[in-house]
Design a protein around this motif. Structure first.
Motif, PDB file in Angstrom:
ATOM      1  N   UNK A 157     -10.504  22.162 -17.446  1.00 45.66           N
ATOM      2  CA  UNK A 157      -9.599  22.046 -16.300  1.00 45.66           C
ATOM      3  C   UNK A 157      -8.573  23.180 -16.299  1.00 45.66           C
ATOM      4  N   UNK A 158      -8.098  23.569 -17.475  1.00 41.49           N
ATOM      5  CA  UNK A 158      -7.172  24.700 -17.559  1.00 41.49           C
ATOM      6  C   UNK A 158      -7.786  25.979 -17.032  1.00 41.49           C
ATOM      7  N   UNK A 159      -9.047  26.234 -17.384  1.00 39.21           N
ATOM      8  CA  UNK A 159      -9.737  27.426 -16.880  1.00 39.21           C
ATOM      9  C   UNK A 159      -9.930  27.358 -15.368  1.00 39.21           C
ATOM     10  N   UNK A 160     -10.254  26.171 -14.855  1.00 36.58           N
ATOM     11  CA  UNK A 160     -10.390  26.010 -13.403  1.00 36.58           C
ATOM     12  C   UNK A 160      -9.076  26.347 -12.698  1.00 36.58           C
ATOM     13  N   UNK A 161      -7.980  25.810 -13.194  1.00 35.90           N
ATOM     14  CA  UNK A 161      -6.677  26.073 -12.575  1.00 35.90           C
ATOM     15  C   UNK A 161      -6.303  27.552 -12.687  1.00 35.90           C
ATOM     16  N   UNK A 162      -6.562  28.167 -13.838  1.00 37.91           N
ATOM     17  CA  UNK A 162      -6.254  29.593 -14.004  1.00 37.91           C
ATOM     18  C   UNK A 162      -7.035  30.427 -12.995  1.00 37.91           C
ATOM     19  N   UNK A 163      -8.305  30.121 -12.843  1.00 37.55           N
ATOM     20  CA  UNK A 163      -9.119  30.843 -11.873  1.00 37.55           C
ATOM     21  C   UNK A 163      -8.670  30.600 -10.444  1.00 37.55           C
ATOM     22  N   UNK A 164      -8.334  29.348 -10.129  1.00 37.51           N
ATOM     23  CA  UNK A 164      -7.897  29.026  -8.774  1.00 37.51           C
ATOM     24  C   UNK A 164      -6.609  29.751  -8.399  1.00 37.51           C
ATOM     25  N   UNK A 165      -5.807  30.092  -9.407  1.00 35.08           N
ATOM     26  CA  UNK A 165      -4.594  30.859  -9.127  1.00 35.08           C
ATOM     27  C   UNK A 165      -4.872  32.358  -9.131  1.00 35.08           C
ATOM     28  N   UNK A 166      -5.573  32.842 -10.134  1.00 38.72           N
ATOM     29  CA  UNK A 166      -5.766  34.286 -10.314  1.00 38.72           C
ATOM     30  C   UNK A 166      -6.534  34.926  -9.163  1.00 38.72           C
ATOM     31  N   UNK A 167      -7.551  34.254  -8.663  1.00 38.65           N
ATOM     32  CA  UNK A 167      -8.415  34.870  -7.646  1.00 38.65           C
ATOM     33  C   UNK A 167      -7.663  35.149  -6.342  1.00 38.65           C
ATOM     34  N   UNK A 168      -6.993  34.166  -5.734  1.00 35.49           N
ATOM     35  CA  UNK A 168      -6.252  34.507  -4.510  1.00 35.49           C
ATOM     36  C   UNK A 168      -5.074  35.438  -4.786  1.00 35.49           C
ATOM     37  N   UNK A 169      -4.462  35.320  -5.980  1.00 32.49           N
ATOM     38  CA  UNK A 169      -3.370  36.233  -6.325  1.00 32.49           C
ATOM     39  C   UNK A 169      -3.869  37.675  -6.322  1.00 32.49           C
ATOM     40  N   UNK A 170      -5.021  37.905  -6.944  1.00 33.53           N
ATOM     41  CA  UNK A 170      -5.586  39.259  -6.957  1.00 33.53           C
ATOM     42  C   UNK A 170      -5.979  39.718  -5.559  1.00 33.53           C
ATOM     43  N   UNK A 171      -6.470  38.792  -4.745  1.00 32.32           N
ATOM     44  CA  UNK A 171      -6.791  39.138  -3.358  1.00 32.32           C
ATOM     45  C   UNK A 171      -5.546  39.550  -2.579  1.00 32.32           C
ATOM     46  N   UNK A 172      -4.462  38.813  -2.759  1.00 31.51           N
ATOM     47  CA  UNK A 172      -3.205  39.165  -2.086  1.00 31.51           C
ATOM     48  C   UNK A 172      -2.635  40.475  -2.619  1.00 31.51           C
ATOM     49  N   UNK A 173      -2.753  40.686  -3.923  1.00 32.26           N
ATOM     50  CA  UNK A 173      -2.285  41.935  -4.526  1.00 32.26           C
ATOM     51  C   UNK A 173      -3.056  43.124  -3.952  1.00 32.26           C
ATOM     52  N   UNK A 174      -4.370  42.993  -3.857  1.00 33.69           N
ATOM     53  CA  UNK A 174      -5.203  44.056  -3.275  1.00 33.69           C
ATOM     54  C   UNK A 174      -4.836  44.274  -1.808  1.00 33.69           C
ATOM     55  N   UNK A 175      -4.627  43.184  -1.082  1.00 32.04           N
ATOM     56  CA  UNK A 175      -4.265  43.286   0.328  1.00 32.04           C
ATOM     57  C   UNK A 175      -2.961  44.050   0.490  1.00 32.04           C
ATOM     58  N   UNK A 176      -1.955  43.699  -0.306  1.00 32.53           N
ATOM     59  CA  UNK A 176      -0.672  44.389  -0.220  1.00 32.53           C
ATOM     60  C   UNK A 176      -0.828  45.868  -0.594  1.00 32.53           C
ATOM     61  N   UNK A 177      -1.543  46.141  -1.682  1.00 30.23           N
ATOM     62  CA  UNK A 177      -1.730  47.519  -2.129  1.00 30.23           C
ATOM     63  C   UNK A 177      -2.468  48.386  -1.136  1.00 30.23           C
ATOM     64  N   UNK A 178      -3.273  47.764  -0.282  1.00 32.38           N
ATOM     65  CA  UNK A 178      -4.023  48.534   0.717  1.00 32.38           C
ATOM     66  C   UNK A 178      -3.127  49.059   1.836  1.00 32.38           C
ATOM     67  N   UNK A 179      -1.942  48.451   1.972  1.00 32.78           N
ATOM     68  CA  UNK A 179      -1.036  48.858   3.042  1.00 32.78           C
ATOM     69  C   UNK A 179      -1.339  48.206   4.373  1.00 32.78           C
ATOM     70  N   UNK A 180      -2.359  47.364   4.433  1.00 36.08           N
ATOM     71  CA  UNK A 180      -2.742  46.699   5.679  1.00 36.08           C
ATOM     72  C   UNK A 180      -1.966  45.398   5.848  1.00 36.08           C
ATOM     73  N   UNK A 181      -1.602  45.112   7.073  1.00 37.85           N
ATOM     74  CA  UNK A 181      -0.922  43.855   7.375  1.00 37.85           C
ATOM     75  C   UNK A 181      -1.909  42.699   7.214  1.00 37.85           C
ATOM     76  N   UNK A 182      -1.381  41.520   6.984  1.00 32.93           N
ATOM     77  CA  UNK A 182      -2.229  40.332   6.834  1.00 32.93           C
ATOM     78  C   UNK A 182      -1.566  39.155   7.519  1.00 32.93           C
TER      79      UNK A 182
END
Length: 184
Positions: free
Chosen positions: A92-117
């Motif tokens: 369950x800990x790994x599931x929660x870590x993944x559920x947080x890390x994946x969208x966080x990395x997606x948002x980080x990539x989105x911000x770094x791209x300079x594109x609005x979201x």
């Protein structure tokens, strides 16, 4: 017999809010993996063009649901059913870590791209002029997808463990998250 809806968790089963958050996230994950599968396997198809534009929005929804779920879990931490064993706790800990890390990395990539979201018609982040923030886009590019597929393997393992518990006559594990109060 009294037919009451239990909002809070108890030692034998999860309350309606915990169950609702769990199953809402399960549906959102089914959608998000459908968008990804169509994008990878059926690129440029009508299905891909229908599903893929919702990927980021549903990913953000999953992150919001996760944050609500974590807060609700903290409020219920002394009432919840106990973990079965160390493997269940780690899983369950790994599931929660993944559920947080994946969208966080997606948002980080989105911000770094300079594109609005924007998601669901609401602005989430403004874009910016100038060069991309390379480390943010690279971190997202390198790990968002890899961790996403890893999470899918963990989810399949989660479901497989539940099936094994049911086969072994431990159906109470499923009833904690899905059964009626009378069956608990």
């Amino acid at each position: 017999m009294e037919n009451r809806i239990e909002l809070y968790d108890s030692k034998v089963r999860y309350g309606v809010i915990s169950r609702g958050l769990h199953w809402a996230m399960a549906l959102a994950f089914a959608w998000i993996y459908s968008t990804t599968s169509a994008h990878y396997l059926l690129a440029d198809s009508a299905l891909d063009k229908f599903l893929w534009p919702t990927h980021k929005q549903v990913g953000l929804l999953l992150m919001a649901l996760l944050l609500v779920r974590v807060l609700w879990s903290l409020l219920n931490r002394h009432r919840r059913p106990p973990s079965l064993n160390l493997a269940a706790t780690l899983g369950h800990g790994l599931l929660y870590a993944g559920m947080f890390a994946i969208p966080f990395l997606g948002l980080l990539r989105q911000y770094g791209s300079g594109s609005a979201f924007s998601a669901f018609g609401l602005p989430v982040m403004n874009g910016f002029d100038g060069p991309k923030i390379q480390w943010m886009t690279e971190l997202g590019n390198n790990f968002h997808s890899l961790l996403g597929w890893t999470l899918l393997v963990l989810i399949v393992g989660h479901v497989a463990a539940l099936i094994l518990h049911c086969i072994k006559g431990q159906g109470h594990i499923l009833r904690r998250m899905a059964g009626s109060a009378r069956s608990a």
